[in-house]
Design an enzyme around this catalytic site. Structure first.
Site, PDB file in Angstrom:
ATOM      1  N   HIS A 173     -83.043 -12.099  43.301  1.00 43.15           N
ATOM      2  CA  HIS A 173     -81.894 -12.621  44.060  1.00 43.15           C
ATOM      3  C   HIS A 173     -82.222 -12.525  45.547  1.00 43.15           C
ATOM      4  CE1 HIS A 173     -77.443 -13.490  44.299  1.00 43.15           C
ATOM      5  NE2 HIS A 173     -77.774 -13.283  45.578  1.00 43.15           N
TER       6      HIS A 173
ATOM      7  N   LEU B 299     -83.282 -16.975  51.694  1.00 44.47           N
ATOM      8  CA  LEU B 299     -84.348 -17.224  52.662  1.00 44.47           C
ATOM      9  C   LEU B 299     -83.923 -18.107  53.824  1.00 44.47           C
ATOM     10  CD1 LEU B 299     -87.481 -17.801  50.383  1.00 44.47           C
ATOM     11  CD2 LEU B 299     -87.034 -15.855  51.892  1.00 44.47           C
ATOM     12  N   ARG B 300     -82.727 -18.731  53.743  1.00 49.96           N
ATOM     13  CA  ARG B 300     -82.278 -19.667  54.765  1.00 49.96           C
ATOM     14  C   ARG B 300     -83.254 -20.849  54.861  1.00 49.96           C
ATOM     15  NH1 ARG B 300     -77.964 -16.992  53.621  1.00 49.96           N
ATOM     16  NH2 ARG B 300     -77.549 -15.100  54.827  1.00 49.96           N
TER      17      ARG B 300
ATOM     18  N   HIS C 279     -71.939 -15.019  41.197  1.00 48.25           N
ATOM     19  CA  HIS C 279     -71.340 -14.114  42.185  1.00 48.25           C
ATOM     20  C   HIS C 279     -69.970 -13.745  41.632  1.00 48.25           C
ATOM     21  CE1 HIS C 279     -70.550 -12.783  46.483  1.00 48.25           C
ATOM     22  NE2 HIS C 279     -69.369 -12.681  45.908  1.00 48.25           N
TER      23      HIS C 279
ATOM     24  N   LEU D 188     -71.065  -8.884  50.847  1.00 47.17           N
ATOM     25  CA  LEU D 188     -70.154  -9.275  49.780  1.00 47.17           C
ATOM     26  C   LEU D 188     -70.940  -9.403  48.479  1.00 47.17           C
ATOM     27  CD1 LEU D 188     -67.912 -11.955  51.554  1.00 47.17           C
ATOM     28  CD2 LEU D 188     -67.215  -9.683  50.752  1.00 47.17           C
TER      29      LEU D 188
ATOM     30  N   ASP E 283     -80.692  -9.330  47.128  1.00 50.63           N
ATOM     31  CA  ASP E 283     -79.630 -10.016  47.866  1.00 50.63           C
ATOM     32  C   ASP E 283     -79.858  -9.875  49.368  1.00 50.63           C
ATOM     33  OD1 ASP E 283     -77.370 -11.602  48.202  1.00 50.63           O
ATOM     34  OD2 ASP E 283     -75.980  -9.920  48.165  1.00 50.63           O
TER      35      ASP E 283
ATOM     36  N   ALA F 214     -71.211 -11.742  56.339  1.00 57.61           N
ATOM     37  CA  ALA F 214     -71.510 -10.786  55.273  1.00 57.61           C
ATOM     38  C   ALA F 214     -72.969 -10.902  54.866  1.00 57.61           C
ATOM     39  CB  ALA F 214     -70.611 -11.052  54.066  1.00 57.61           C
TER      40      ALA F 214
END
Length: 348
Positions: free
Chosen positions: A17, A20-21, A141, A224, A252, A268
């Site tokens: 999970h 990486l944008r 999620h 989150l 994450d 977040a």
């Protein structure tokens, strides 16, 4: 003292999970993950998100082009679930060999870049049926977005309202409850059929919600789902170190520019890719379970996704080092978790 290991060598791990944008942000952070992990499940919540196989193929090419020279890191792609996802797109994605899941599937508004998310899972019946048929996992999620539900209860309520009925309705659908944070999630996944699993982050193993408020409001611990009470952290730690193959590593890791984290409405996400294995090793060592880290980090994820375990090895050395205060992040800076603090393990 002689029985305390000074090095720890494990099969090369994977991150199940990872955020990486894109663009210069991708260029800035990819090297951290590629240095530690052989593969990573790449989350699709860009803006706009990765909604189709064509989107996933293009994003994958951008990731491969941004890798450091000589890296063999493999991005495992996912599709972003929307109200408009079609069964036909699911079949195409599964057949491609590059898409390995649908997710991180959100209810709209659940987290960063989730505005395109699903308004109601009931609208996804045909898509879930197709995923079950072709064997493409659903990565969830697990939080409701009902404003009447307390933020600390959103995972528990999601399990009752959505996850339990979903697992019953689609008994062959592989489901991963991502970055779990509660005792209730541990109990549900443990008792669920074999096709239900969960990822656990290092920061949820190491910290409870006090970390958000110690010495003032600390935005770099805001993520989150949010950090929970100590009893939930202990439940997560017990699950991660239990040897139960339903629980495996998913960082994450979620990079944000410092100015957006330290903002009146801060983003977040905790950035942990710079020292992911070191942070997990710290948590496992504190629990007296370093011998369980290899299964959690290197075996159970590939086994769940029916992928081969990695052939290589990595070594962690007991060595004190100080995490940098900041890393470059495109035109901005990125503040990692534990910035300016010492860690006791380092990958060599």
């Amino acid at each position: 003292m002689s029985d305390i290991p000074h090095t720890l060598t494990i099969t090369r791990p994977d991150d199940w999970h990872l955020h990486l944008r894109d663009g210069s942000a991708l260029q800035a952070v990819l090297g951290h993950s590629a240095a530690q992990f052989a593969r990573a499940m790449i989350m699709p919540n860009l803006n706009p998100p990765v909604r189709t196989l064509d989107d996933a193929s293009a994003y994958r090419e951008r990731i491969l082009a941004a890798l450091p020279p000589g890296s063999d890191f493999q991005p495992l792609m996912t599709l972003y679930l929307t109200d408009h996802t079609t069964p036909e797109e699911i079949v195409r994605a599964q057949a491609s060999g590059i898409v390995h899941g649908v997710g991180e599937a959100f209810l709209a508004g659940a987290t960063t870049n989730s505005a395109y998310g699903v308004s109601d899972f009931e609208r996804c019946h045909e898509v879930f049926a197709a995923m079950q048929e072709v064997g493409l996992p659903l990565l969830l999620h697990g939080e409701v977005t009902d404003p009447a539900v307390d933020v600390y209860d959103r995972e528990r309520v999601f399990i009752d309202r959505h996850l339990a009925p979903m697992v019953a309705r689609y008994p062959r659908l592989k489901v991963v409850l991502e970055h779990i944070t509660t005792r209730e999630a541990v109990e549900f996944v443990s008792a669920a059929p074999a096709q239900v699993a969960a990822t656990i982050t290092a920061h949820h193993l190491l910290y409870n919600r006090n970390a958000l408020f110690t010495g003032g409001l600390r935005p770099h611990y805001y993520c989150l789902p949010v950090l929970k009470r100590e009893l939930h952290r202990q439940a997560l730690l017990q699950a991660a170190t239990s040897g139960n193959p339903k629980f495996f590593l998913g960082t994450d890791s979620a990079p944000h520019a410092v100015l957006l984290k330290e903002h009146a409405s801060g983003c977040a996400g905790c950035y942990t890719a710079h020292a992911a294995l070191e942070l997990y090793a710290e948590a496992f060592e504190a629990a007296g379970a370093l011998d369980k880290l290899e299964g959690f980090a290197s075996f159970y994820g590939p086994d769940f996704y029916s992928l081969p375990r990695n052939p290589g090895r990595v070594t962690l050395q007991r060595q004190s080092w100080t995490v940098p205060e900041r890393y470059p992040f495109g035109q901005a800076d990125l503040k990692p978790l534990r910035a300016g603090e010492a860690l006791g393990w380092r990958m060599v």
